[in-house]
Design a protein around this motif. Structure first.
Motif: not given
Length: 153
Positions: A50, A52, A95, A100, A103-104, A127, A130, A132
């Protein structure tokens, strides 16, 4: 036994190898059909690579048109040290803003260490720009050349 079978990692070895790594070579397909290859930081979420990226990045544009990817994670300097995993699959777009950001946080935490105020500020700032992606594997290939040094029986 074929040499390919001798060097293949078990499912558990693949999972451990991917969990211990940080960078993946990510290949997407450009509009003209050529591969677009980049290095990305990633985390494993629910057993999937995974990552981003910026919504307007070339890889995001490529993935919007064709979700197929090939991912390569590898290590080693000498022949008998070579280990790697290639994941061929399709991406699932992430999204949802909270997902997101998570993930960041996880990707940035790998790089900066968890719990820093600067880390959270970076993630909050980056974020919204971005999205993911999670890689849904269709085929996994692996190799661990150190297995060639083990006696066959």
């Amino acid at each position: 036994m074929k040499q390919r079978d001798r060097v293949a990692m078990t499912e558990a070895e693949v999972a451990a190898f991917l969990a211990a790594s940080r960078k993946v070579q990510l290949a997407t397909i450009s509009r003209d059909g050529t591969p677009h290859l980049v290095t990305m930081y990633y985390v494993m979420l629910d057993g999937q690579i995974t990552f981003w990226t910026y919504r307007s990045s070339q890889k995001a544009l490529n993935l919007a048109a064709d979700p197929r990817v090939t991912c390569l994670v590898e290590t080693g300097e000498q022949y008998f040290d070579l280990r790697g995993v290639q994941v061929q699959g399709v991406v699932r777009l992430i999204d949802d803003p909270a997902a997101v950001r998570e993930i960041g946080r996880q990707v940035a935490g790998l790089l900066a260490g968890p719990g820093t105020e600067a880390l959270e500020e970076y993630v909050q700032h980056a974020a919204p720009k971005r999205v993911g992606y999670a890689v849904e594997p269709r085929r996994i290939l692996s190799w661990d050349h150190s297995k060639l040094l083990q006696p066959t029986g």
